[in-house]
Motif scaffolding. Structure first.
Motif, PDB file in Angstrom:
ATOM      1  N   SER A  21       0.840  -1.190   0.000  1.00 35.49           N
ATOM      2  CA  SER A  21       0.000   0.000   0.000  1.00 35.49           C
ATOM      3  C   SER A  21       0.877   1.242   0.000  1.00 35.49           C
ATOM      4  CB  SER A  21      -0.910   0.028   1.238  1.00 35.49           C
ATOM      5  OG  SER A  21      -1.779  -1.081   1.263  1.00 35.49           O
ATOM      6  N   CYS A  22       0.355   2.305  -0.560  1.00 40.72           N
ATOM      7  CA  CYS A  22       1.059   3.579  -0.587  1.00 40.72           C
ATOM      8  C   CYS A  22       0.046   4.672  -0.277  1.00 40.72           C
ATOM      9  CB  CYS A  22       1.692   3.801  -1.944  1.00 40.72           C
ATOM     10  SG  CYS A  22       2.443   5.442  -2.164  1.00 40.72           S
ATOM     11  N   SER A  23       0.171   5.247   0.888  1.00 38.93           N
ATOM     12  CA  SER A  23      -0.757   6.311   1.260  1.00 38.93           C
ATOM     13  C   SER A  23      -0.144   7.659   0.932  1.00 38.93           C
ATOM     14  CB  SER A  23      -1.092   6.226   2.750  1.00 38.93           C
ATOM     15  OG  SER A  23       0.083   6.393   3.526  1.00 38.93           O
ATOM     16  N   GLU A  24      -1.011   8.587   0.542  1.00 40.81           N
ATOM     17  CA  GLU A  24      -0.533   9.889   0.103  1.00 40.81           C
ATOM     18  C   GLU A  24      -1.144  10.995   0.919  1.00 40.81           C
ATOM     19  OE1 GLU A  24      -1.102  13.700  -2.104  1.00 40.81           O
ATOM     20  OE2 GLU A  24      -2.624  12.246  -1.519  1.00 40.81           O
ATOM     21  N   SER A  25      -0.341  11.943   1.274  1.00 37.24           N
ATOM     22  CA  SER A  25      -0.856  13.152   1.900  1.00 37.24           C
ATOM     23  C   SER A  25      -0.362  14.322   1.083  1.00 37.24           C
ATOM     24  CB  SER A  25      -0.357  13.270   3.346  1.00 37.24           C
ATOM     25  OG  SER A  25       1.046  13.331   3.399  1.00 37.24           O
ATOM     26  N   GLY A  26      -1.257  15.179   0.676  1.00 35.27           N
ATOM     27  CA  GLY A  26      -0.821  16.291  -0.154  1.00 35.27           C
ATOM     28  C   GLY A  26      -1.908  16.755  -1.075  1.00 35.27           C
ATOM     29  N   GLU A  27      -1.537  17.014  -2.291  1.00 35.18           N
ATOM     30  CA  GLU A  27      -2.467  17.684  -3.190  1.00 35.18           C
ATOM     31  C   GLU A  27      -2.552  16.990  -4.549  1.00 35.18           C
ATOM     32  OE1 GLU A  27      -0.348  21.340  -3.104  1.00 35.18           O
ATOM     33  OE2 GLU A  27       0.859  20.844  -4.834  1.00 35.18           O
ATOM     34  N   LEU A  28      -3.679  17.133  -5.185  1.00 36.10           N
ATOM     35  CA  LEU A  28      -3.873  16.718  -6.580  1.00 36.10           C
ATOM     36  C   LEU A  28      -3.561  15.255  -6.827  1.00 36.10           C
ATOM     37  CD1 LEU A  28      -2.362  19.816  -8.419  1.00 36.10           C
ATOM     38  CD2 LEU A  28      -4.735  19.379  -7.801  1.00 36.10           C
ATOM     39  N   PHE A  29      -3.747  14.429  -5.828  1.00 33.53           N
ATOM     40  CA  PHE A  29      -3.401  13.018  -5.973  1.00 33.53           C
ATOM     41  C   PHE A  29      -4.162  12.361  -7.115  1.00 33.53           C
ATOM     42  CE2 PHE A  29      -3.930   8.534  -4.720  1.00 33.53           C
ATOM     43  CZ  PHE A  29      -2.606   8.166  -4.581  1.00 33.53           C
ATOM     44  N   ARG A  30      -5.463  12.683  -7.259  1.00 32.91           N
ATOM     45  CA  ARG A  30      -6.310  11.976  -8.220  1.00 32.91           C
ATOM     46  C   ARG A  30      -5.892  12.226  -9.663  1.00 32.91           C
ATOM     47  NH1 ARG A  30     -12.439  12.292  -5.662  1.00 32.91           N
ATOM     48  NH2 ARG A  30     -11.844  11.676  -3.553  1.00 32.91           N
ATOM     49  N   SER A  31      -5.251  13.326  -9.932  1.00 31.95           N
ATOM     50  CA  SER A  31      -4.898  13.630 -11.307  1.00 31.95           C
ATOM     51  C   SER A  31      -3.493  13.177 -11.666  1.00 31.95           C
ATOM     52  CB  SER A  31      -5.014  15.143 -11.539  1.00 31.95           C
ATOM     53  OG  SER A  31      -4.062  15.833 -10.748  1.00 31.95           O
ATOM     54  N   TYR A  32      -2.797  12.594 -10.718  1.00 33.76           N
ATOM     55  CA  TYR A  32      -1.414  12.230 -10.961  1.00 33.76           C
ATOM     56  C   TYR A  32      -1.278  10.847 -11.574  1.00 33.76           C
ATOM     57  CZ  TYR A  32       0.732  16.106  -8.380  1.00 33.76           C
ATOM     58  OH  TYR A  32       1.161  17.323  -7.967  1.00 33.76           O
ATOM     59  N   CYS A  33      -0.226  10.661 -12.316  1.00 34.89           N
ATOM     60  CA  CYS A  33       0.225   9.338 -12.720  1.00 34.89           C
ATOM     61  C   CYS A  33       0.937   8.729 -11.513  1.00 34.89           C
ATOM     62  CB  CYS A  33       1.177   9.437 -13.903  1.00 34.89           C
ATOM     63  SG  CYS A  33       2.012   7.889 -14.323  1.00 34.89           S
ATOM     64  N   LYS A  34       0.624   7.469 -11.211  1.00 35.78           N
ATOM     65  CA  LYS A  34       1.226   6.839 -10.044  1.00 35.78           C
ATOM     66  C   LYS A  34       1.815   5.495 -10.444  1.00 35.78           C
ATOM     67  CE  LYS A  34      -2.681   8.762  -7.613  1.00 35.78           C
ATOM     68  NZ  LYS A  34      -3.277   9.146  -8.887  1.00 35.78           N
ATOM     69  N   GLY A  35       2.834   5.091  -9.732  1.00 36.55           N
ATOM     70  CA  GLY A  35       3.464   3.846 -10.118  1.00 36.55           C
ATOM     71  C   GLY A  35       4.225   3.178  -8.993  1.00 36.55           C
ATOM     72  N   TRP A  36       4.594   1.960  -9.269  1.00 34.93           N
ATOM     73  CA  TRP A  36       5.441   1.170  -8.373  1.00 34.93           C
ATOM     74  C   TRP A  36       6.750   0.851  -9.083  1.00 34.93           C
ATOM     75  CZ3 TRP A  36       4.530   0.356  -3.337  1.00 34.93           C
ATOM     76  CH2 TRP A  36       3.228   0.522  -2.865  1.00 34.93           C
ATOM     77  N   PHE A  37       7.813   0.989  -8.351  1.00 30.22           N
ATOM     78  CA  PHE A  37       9.142   0.725  -8.853  1.00 30.22           C
ATOM     79  C   PHE A  37       9.852  -0.191  -7.859  1.00 30.22           C
ATOM     80  CE2 PHE A  37       9.333   3.981 -12.196  1.00 30.22           C
ATOM     81  CZ  PHE A  37       8.188   4.691 -11.887  1.00 30.22           C
ATOM     82  N   ARG A  38      10.927  -0.813  -8.313  1.00 32.35           N
ATOM     83  CA  ARG A  38      11.697  -1.629  -7.393  1.00 32.35           C
ATOM     84  C   ARG A  38      13.176  -1.534  -7.734  1.00 32.35           C
ATOM     85  NH1 ARG A  38       9.771  -7.727  -9.257  1.00 32.35           N
ATOM     86  NH2 ARG A  38      10.892  -7.784 -11.259  1.00 32.35           N
ATOM     87  N   GLN A  39      13.974  -1.797  -6.721  1.00 33.75           N
ATOM     88  CA  GLN A  39      15.415  -1.757  -6.900  1.00 33.75           C
ATOM     89  C   GLN A  39      16.057  -2.838  -6.054  1.00 33.75           C
ATOM     90  OE1 GLN A  39      17.232   2.068  -6.075  1.00 33.75           O
ATOM     91  NE2 GLN A  39      18.971   1.585  -7.379  1.00 33.75           N
ATOM     92  N   ALA A  40      16.730  -3.744  -6.740  1.00 34.50           N
ATOM     93  CA  ALA A  40      17.474  -4.800  -6.058  1.00 34.50           C
ATOM     94  C   ALA A  40      18.912  -4.323  -5.856  1.00 34.50           C
ATOM     95  CB  ALA A  40      17.442  -6.070  -6.895  1.00 34.50           C
ATOM     96  N   PRO A  41      19.617  -4.884  -4.879  1.00 37.42           N
ATOM     97  CA  PRO A  41      20.999  -4.473  -4.629  1.00 37.42           C
ATOM     98  C   PRO A  41      21.859  -4.592  -5.871  1.00 37.42           C
ATOM     99  CG  PRO A  41      20.203  -5.833  -2.829  1.00 37.42           C
ATOM    100  CD  PRO A  41      19.152  -5.885  -3.898  1.00 37.42           C
ATOM    101  N   GLY A  42      22.583  -3.527  -6.175  1.00 32.22           N
ATOM    102  CA  GLY A  42      23.471  -3.536  -7.316  1.00 32.22           C
ATOM    103  C   GLY A  42      22.801  -3.348  -8.656  1.00 32.22           C
ATOM    104  N   GLN A  43      21.500  -3.131  -8.647  1.00 37.66           N
ATOM    105  CA  GLN A  43      20.772  -2.963  -9.893  1.00 37.66           C
ATOM    106  C   GLN A  43      20.101  -1.595  -9.958  1.00 37.66           C
ATOM    107  OE1 GLN A  43      18.156  -6.180 -10.940  1.00 37.66           O
ATOM    108  NE2 GLN A  43      19.546  -7.749 -10.175  1.00 37.66           N
TER     109      GLN A  43
END
Length: 122
Positions: A21-43
């Motif tokens: 889950s990713c909770s947001e506090s702030g502004e204009l959340f509904r109009s934003y592009c949102k995504g999930w990213f990942r990073q493994a060690p060394g990559q």
């Protein structure tokens, strides 16, 4: 000012499932592009799933068919349902958002980032 906070990471056996889950506090959340990213060690950090303001989704080939991104605008929360987890899914997972034109899994496009949540698959 937009703040993103991830939760739901942890350790799971191969073949298992997790929901981030990713909770947001702030502004204009509904109009934003949102995504999930990942990073493994060394990559490098990689985009794995994005969802546009209209609800259109895009997935990386590595997670397509196993992961599902969704959002609840009423709760200002972004989700990532992860099924059939593999050891290669082990990484730090980040949610991110931007308010610019277009919505693709491109790291450089995203302006706001959470602190990350660790997912370990063994």
């Amino acid at each position: 000012h937009v703040q993103l906070v991830e939760s739901g990471g942890g350790s799971v056996q191969a073949g298992g499932s997790l929901r981030l889950s990713c909770s947001e506090s702030g502004e204009l959340f509904r109009s934003y592009c949102k995504g999930w990213f990942r990073q493994a060690p060394g990559q490098e950090r990689e985009g794995i799933a994005v969802i546009s303001s209209e609800g259109r989704t895009t997935y990386a080939d590595s997670v397509a068919g196993r992961f599902s991104i969704s959002k609840d605008n009423a709760k200002n929360t972004l989700y990532l349902e992860m099924n059939s987890l593999k050891s290669e899914d082990t990484a730090m997972y980040y949610c991110a958002a931007h308010g610019s034109w277009g919505c693709g899994p491109v790291v450089a496009d995203f302006e706001y980032w959470g602190q990350g949540t660790q997912v370990t698959v063994s």
